[in-house]
Design a protein around this motif. Structure first.
Motif, PDB file in Angstrom:
ATOM      1  N   VAL A 158      45.487  45.256  43.834  1.00  0.00           N
ATOM      2  CA  VAL A 158      44.616  44.720  42.974  1.00  0.00           C
ATOM      3  C   VAL A 158      44.967  45.334  41.547  1.00  0.00           C
ATOM      4  CG1 VAL A 158      42.184  44.701  42.096  1.00  0.00           C
ATOM      5  CG2 VAL A 158      42.454  45.071  44.530  1.00  0.00           C
ATOM      6  N   LEU A 159      45.787  44.347  40.813  1.00  0.00           N
ATOM      7  CA  LEU A 159      46.137  44.594  39.563  1.00  0.00           C
ATOM      8  C   LEU A 159      45.589  43.676  38.329  1.00  0.00           C
ATOM      9  CD1 LEU A 159      49.771  44.309  40.993  1.00  0.00           C
ATOM     10  CD2 LEU A 159      48.644  46.604  40.531  1.00  0.00           C
ATOM     11  N   ASP A 160      45.528  44.325  37.174  1.00  0.00           N
ATOM     12  CA  ASP A 160      45.433  43.592  35.977  1.00  0.00           C
ATOM     13  C   ASP A 160      46.412  42.533  35.736  1.00  0.00           C
ATOM     14  OD1 ASP A 160      42.786  44.528  34.837  1.00  0.00           O
ATOM     15  OD2 ASP A 160      44.047  46.614  34.929  1.00  0.00           O
ATOM     16  N   HIS A 161      46.317  41.349  35.434  1.00  0.00           N
ATOM     17  CA  HIS A 161      47.185  40.380  34.790  1.00  0.00           C
ATOM     18  C   HIS A 161      47.553  41.189  33.362  1.00  0.00           C
ATOM     19  CE1 HIS A 161      48.559  36.043  34.385  1.00  0.00           C
ATOM     20  NE2 HIS A 161      49.339  36.652  34.017  1.00  0.00           N
ATOM     21  N   VAL A 162      46.568  41.088  32.569  1.00  0.00           N
ATOM     22  CA  VAL A 162      46.718  41.917  31.421  1.00  0.00           C
ATOM     23  C   VAL A 162      45.597  42.921  31.402  1.00  0.00           C
ATOM     24  CG1 VAL A 162      46.342  41.654  28.760  1.00  0.00           C
ATOM     25  CG2 VAL A 162      47.555  39.770  29.848  1.00  0.00           C
ATOM     26  N   SER A 163      46.186  44.161  31.005  1.00  0.00           N
ATOM     27  CA  SER A 163      45.129  45.360  31.231  1.00  0.00           C
ATOM     28  C   SER A 163      44.249  45.009  30.036  1.00  0.00           C
ATOM     29  CB  SER A 163      45.894  46.632  31.128  1.00  0.00           C
ATOM     30  OG  SER A 163      46.604  46.806  30.217  1.00  0.00           O
ATOM     31  N   SER A 164      42.898  45.780  30.246  1.00  0.00           N
ATOM     32  CA  SER A 164      41.971  45.555  29.235  1.00  0.00           C
ATOM     33  C   SER A 164      42.135  46.636  28.151  1.00  0.00           C
ATOM     34  CB  SER A 164      40.604  45.609  29.760  1.00  0.00           C
ATOM     35  OG  SER A 164      39.610  45.655  28.977  1.00  0.00           O
ATOM     36  N   PRO A 165      42.148  47.988  28.681  1.00  0.00           N
ATOM     37  CA  PRO A 165      42.351  49.148  27.466  1.00  0.00           C
ATOM     38  C   PRO A 165      43.694  48.939  26.829  1.00  0.00           C
ATOM     39  CG  PRO A 165      42.401  50.036  29.832  1.00  0.00           C
ATOM     40  CD  PRO A 165      42.013  48.504  30.030  1.00  0.00           C
ATOM     41  N   ALA A 167      46.063  46.667  26.714  1.00  0.00           N
ATOM     42  CA  ALA A 167      46.723  45.361  26.299  1.00  0.00           C
ATOM     43  C   ALA A 167      48.045  45.099  26.573  1.00  0.00           C
ATOM     44  CB  ALA A 167      46.439  45.332  24.924  1.00  0.00           C
ATOM     45  N   ARG A 168      48.612  45.083  27.948  1.00  0.00           N
ATOM     46  CA  ARG A 168      49.779  45.017  28.281  1.00  0.00           C
ATOM     47  C   ARG A 168      49.758  44.097  29.588  1.00  0.00           C
ATOM     48  NH1 ARG A 168      52.849  50.389  28.657  1.00  0.00           N
ATOM     49  NH2 ARG A 168      54.716  48.633  29.069  1.00  0.00           N
ATOM     50  N   LEU A 169      50.981  43.377  29.545  1.00  0.00           N
ATOM     51  CA  LEU A 169      51.208  42.678  31.050  1.00  0.00           C
ATOM     52  C   LEU A 169      51.599  43.507  32.042  1.00  0.00           C
ATOM     53  CD1 LEU A 169      51.460  39.857  32.214  1.00  0.00           C
ATOM     54  CD2 LEU A 169      53.844  40.052  31.883  1.00  0.00           C
ATOM     55  N   ILE A 170      50.767  43.471  33.250  1.00  0.00           N
ATOM     56  CA  ILE A 170      50.911  44.266  34.396  1.00  0.00           C
ATOM     57  C   ILE A 170      51.467  43.454  35.608  1.00  0.00           C
ATOM     58  CG2 ILE A 170      50.193  45.740  36.090  1.00  0.00           C
ATOM     59  CD1 ILE A 170      48.437  47.102  33.997  1.00  0.00           C
ATOM     60  N   ALA A 171      50.703  42.557  35.911  1.00  0.00           N
ATOM     61  CA  ALA A 171      51.009  41.548  37.133  1.00  0.00           C
ATOM     62  C   ALA A 171      51.982  40.445  36.888  1.00  0.00           C
ATOM     63  CB  ALA A 171      49.678  41.048  37.747  1.00  0.00           C
ATOM     64  N   GLY A 172      53.157  40.995  36.280  1.00  0.00           N
ATOM     65  CA  GLY A 172      54.170  39.797  35.981  1.00  0.00           C
ATOM     66  C   GLY A 172      54.882  39.226  37.228  1.00  0.00           C
ATOM     67  N   PRO A 173      55.342  38.065  36.857  1.00  0.00           N
ATOM     68  CA  PRO A 173      56.141  37.471  38.028  1.00  0.00           C
ATOM     69  C   PRO A 173      56.810  38.059  39.086  1.00  0.00           C
ATOM     70  CG  PRO A 173      56.275  35.971  36.199  1.00  0.00           C
ATOM     71  CD  PRO A 173      55.547  37.358  35.596  1.00  0.00           C
ATOM     72  N   ASP A 178      57.880  40.694  44.403  1.00  0.00           N
ATOM     73  CA  ASP A 178      58.284  42.104  45.033  1.00  0.00           C
ATOM     74  C   ASP A 178      57.202  42.436  46.091  1.00  0.00           C
ATOM     75  OD1 ASP A 178      60.667  42.274  43.882  1.00  0.00           O
ATOM     76  OD2 ASP A 178      59.948  43.654  42.281  1.00  0.00           O
ATOM     77  N   LEU A 179      55.593  42.534  45.672  1.00  0.00           N
ATOM     78  CA  LEU A 179      54.506  42.757  46.419  1.00  0.00           C
ATOM     79  C   LEU A 179      54.706  41.526  47.690  1.00  0.00           C
ATOM     80  CD1 LEU A 179      52.143  43.666  43.785  1.00  0.00           C
ATOM     81  CD2 LEU A 179      53.238  45.214  45.492  1.00  0.00           C
ATOM     82  N   ALA A 180      54.867  40.342  47.212  1.00  0.00           N
ATOM     83  CA  ALA A 180      54.543  39.316  48.274  1.00  0.00           C
ATOM     84  C   ALA A 180      55.905  39.580  49.455  1.00  0.00           C
ATOM     85  CB  ALA A 180      54.878  38.101  47.856  1.00  0.00           C
ATOM     86  N   ALA A 181      57.029  40.057  49.070  1.00  0.00           N
ATOM     87  CA  ALA A 181      58.049  40.296  49.900  1.00  0.00           C
ATOM     88  C   ALA A 181      57.763  41.310  50.646  1.00  0.00           C
ATOM     89  CB  ALA A 181      59.263  40.472  48.960  1.00  0.00           C
ATOM     90  N   ARG A 182      57.035  42.378  50.392  1.00  0.00           N
ATOM     91  CA  ARG A 182      56.574  43.459  51.118  1.00  0.00           C
ATOM     92  C   ARG A 182      55.453  43.275  52.225  1.00  0.00           C
ATOM     93  NH1 ARG A 182      59.415  45.175  46.967  1.00  0.00           N
ATOM     94  NH2 ARG A 182      60.308  47.151  46.708  1.00  0.00           N
ATOM     95  N   GLY A 183      54.932  41.870  52.046  1.00  0.00           N
ATOM     96  CA  GLY A 183      53.869  41.648  53.040  1.00  0.00           C
ATOM     97  C   GLY A 183      52.577  42.115  52.300  1.00  0.00           C
ATOM     98  N   ILE A 184      52.415  42.238  50.955  1.00  0.00           N
ATOM     99  CA  ILE A 184      51.118  42.894  50.688  1.00  0.00           C
ATOM    100  C   ILE A 184      50.395  41.646  49.727  1.00  0.00           C
ATOM    101  CG2 ILE A 184      50.445  44.553  48.623  1.00  0.00           C
ATOM    102  CD1 ILE A 184      52.682  46.177  49.150  1.00  0.00           C
ATOM    103  N   ALA A 205      50.260  34.815  42.858  1.00  0.00           N
ATOM    104  CA  ALA A 205      49.058  35.675  43.331  1.00  0.00           C
ATOM    105  C   ALA A 205      48.249  35.045  44.493  1.00  0.00           C
ATOM    106  CB  ALA A 205      48.037  36.073  42.052  1.00  0.00           C
ATOM    107  N   ASP A 206      47.978  35.671  45.511  1.00  0.00           N
ATOM    108  CA  ASP A 206      47.239  35.371  46.498  1.00  0.00           C
ATOM    109  C   ASP A 206      45.915  35.024  45.804  1.00  0.00           C
ATOM    110  OD1 ASP A 206      48.782  35.624  48.911  1.00  0.00           O
ATOM    111  OD2 ASP A 206      48.973  37.782  48.107  1.00  0.00           O
ATOM    112  N   PHE A 207      45.185  35.853  45.223  1.00  0.00           N
ATOM    113  CA  PHE A 207      43.978  35.386  44.346  1.00  0.00           C
ATOM    114  C   PHE A 207      44.069  35.838  43.219  1.00  0.00           C
ATOM    115  CE2 PHE A 207      43.056  36.714  48.844  1.00  0.00           C
ATOM    116  CZ  PHE A 207      42.062  35.744  49.408  1.00  0.00           C
ATOM    117  N   TRP A 208      43.512  35.093  42.178  1.00  0.00           N
ATOM    118  CA  TRP A 208      43.349  35.283  40.659  1.00  0.00           C
ATOM    119  C   TRP A 208      42.151  35.048  40.278  1.00  0.00           C
ATOM    120  CZ3 TRP A 208      42.082  31.955  36.806  1.00  0.00           C
ATOM    121  CH2 TRP A 208      42.249  32.403  35.435  1.00  0.00           C
ATOM    122  N   PHE A 209      41.379  35.901  39.139  1.00  0.00           N
ATOM    123  CA  PHE A 209      40.169  35.455  38.572  1.00  0.00           C
ATOM    124  C   PHE A 209      40.406  35.878  37.154  1.00  0.00           C
ATOM    125  CE2 PHE A 209      39.784  39.494  40.896  1.00  0.00           C
ATOM    126  CZ  PHE A 209      39.704  40.367  40.033  1.00  0.00           C
ATOM    127  N   GLY A 210      39.677  34.868  36.210  1.00  0.00           N
ATOM    128  CA  GLY A 210      39.717  35.021  35.059  1.00  0.00           C
ATOM    129  C   GLY A 210      38.479  34.698  34.362  1.00  0.00           C
TER     130      GLY A 210
END
Length: 380
Positions: A158-165, A167-173, A178-184, A205-210
């Protein structure tokens, strides 16, 4: 030291909102603000609902489908994989409920995650928290830190796309791949991306909400859940509805005598953004946030954090001893609001908390200048 260059005001920006002009609203990222044309569109929908409730509610499913289609077209998303929801916390719970988990499975989160989203994960499995140093220099360093936190029992991230506090990109392509390749299975919190990023739905992403009510100019309580095709059949509403038999997304959206007017008016917010010139708005907002951060960085003891270019929010670390606890951060935030009439986000961190400023078309450079001039007195 070179003096920061103040951006020009956005023509007509303040007039689009009903914000109190005596308050410097530098915290758009927390609650957003609804422009007048969108408020008027929502009020017209409420008038329709009050004039003939039977007609309104009997036809609401079709209207939701049409509104969702308009939004999907703006965001470049699949309308059949998109559902209206109320906020990011609801999106996290819907997503996590749809992921099969066994005893001993683990969910990876980071210490930048939004509290109630992390809490949703902790209700379902053991949570492993990756500590991300706010001073990590770039997206690659963030990616490596997250991957290093994976264990043999990690099933979900469960990762931030852009972190709230921070203010940076975390869940980049690359990280998502890499996570998908590991079956996560990946669940991405994109609370800040609709309206602020040109491509807001995290590809891969498998699930995304915004949230739409922040940078997408929609009414409060307007958000989206996007689900990859492989998971849609498992998504169930948090309570049964008369549209359950139709499956996702209507099964999630339909809520009997719920106030749907915010969702139905939400496309007007993205339409307004396009009329203003979405690229122009994003560039302006980013320039304002940069200007504010540059002014604050001149204050002794404040440290600007690495940032993702183009975002409309920036963060700085406060000196040691300031805002180190949640209570202290809240107290400083409210003191700035009460004494200066300035709204910012102050977030807690051991060793010195953080302060975030945002840029929006209603903001003016002098508001950031006022904060920078007064803030040192509150850091002693």
């Amino acid at each position: 030291m070179t003096e920061p260059t103040a951006p020009s005001a956005f023509p007509g920006g303040p007039a689009l909102f009903r914000l109190d002009p005596a308050v410097a609203h530098l915290n758009h990222g927390s609650y957003g603000a609804v422009p007048l044309p969108v408020q008027e569109a929502q009020e017209a929908l409420r008038t329709q609902a009050h004039a003939d409730p039977d007609a309104f509610f009997n036809g609401v499913s079709e209207r939701l489908t049409a509104a969702r289609g308009r939004i999907a077209a703006r965001l470049g998303a699949d309308p059949d994989g998109l559902a209206f929801i109320s906020n990011a916390t609801e999106g996290a719970n819907l997503a996590l409920d749809a992921i099969p988990l066994a005893d001993g499975d683990e969910i990876l989160v980071t210490d930048h995650g939004y509290g109630t989203v992390v809490d949703a994960a902790a209700r379902r499995a053991k949570v492993v928290t990756v500590a991300l140093d706010p001073l990590l220099p770039d997206e690659d360093a963030v990616r490596e830190a997250v991957l290093a936190g994976i264990t043999p029992r990690t099933r979900v991230a469960v990762l931030d796309h852009v972190s709230s506090p921070t203010a940076r990109l975390i869940a980049g392509p690359r990280l998502l791949a890499d996570l998908a390749a590991r079956g996560i299975t990946t669940v991405v919190d994109g609370a800040h991306t609709p309206g602020m990023l040109a491509e807001p739905v995290a590809a891969g992403a498998d699930f995304w909400f915004g949230n739409l009510h922040k940078w997408g100019y929609a009414p409060s309580g307007s958000a989206l859940l996007a689900v990859a095709p492989a998971h849609r059949a498992r998504v169930r509403s948090l309570s049964p509805s008369w549209e359950d038999h139709r499956g996702f997304p209507l099964s999630v959206e339909y809520r009997a005598t719920f106030d749907y007017t915010g969702w139905l008016a939400a496309p007007e917010g993205l339409d307004l953004l396009e009329r203003l010139g979405a690229d122009r708005v994003r560039a302006h907002n980013s320039a304002l946030a940069r200007y504010g951060a540059e002014l604050l960085a001149r204050i002794p003891g404040l440290t600007p954090l690495p940032h993702t270019p183009g975002l409309a929010l920036r963060s700085l670390l406060l000196p040691p001893g300031v805002a180190e606890t949640r209570e202290a951060a809240t107290a400083l935030r409210e003191e700035l609001a009460a004494k200066l009439r300035i709204r910012v986000l102050v977030w807690p961190r051991e060793g010195g908390g953080g302060l975030r400023v945002c840029g929006q078309v209603y903001n003016r450079p002098e508001e950031y200048e006022r904060l920078a001039a007064a803030l040192p007195a509150f850091l002693r």
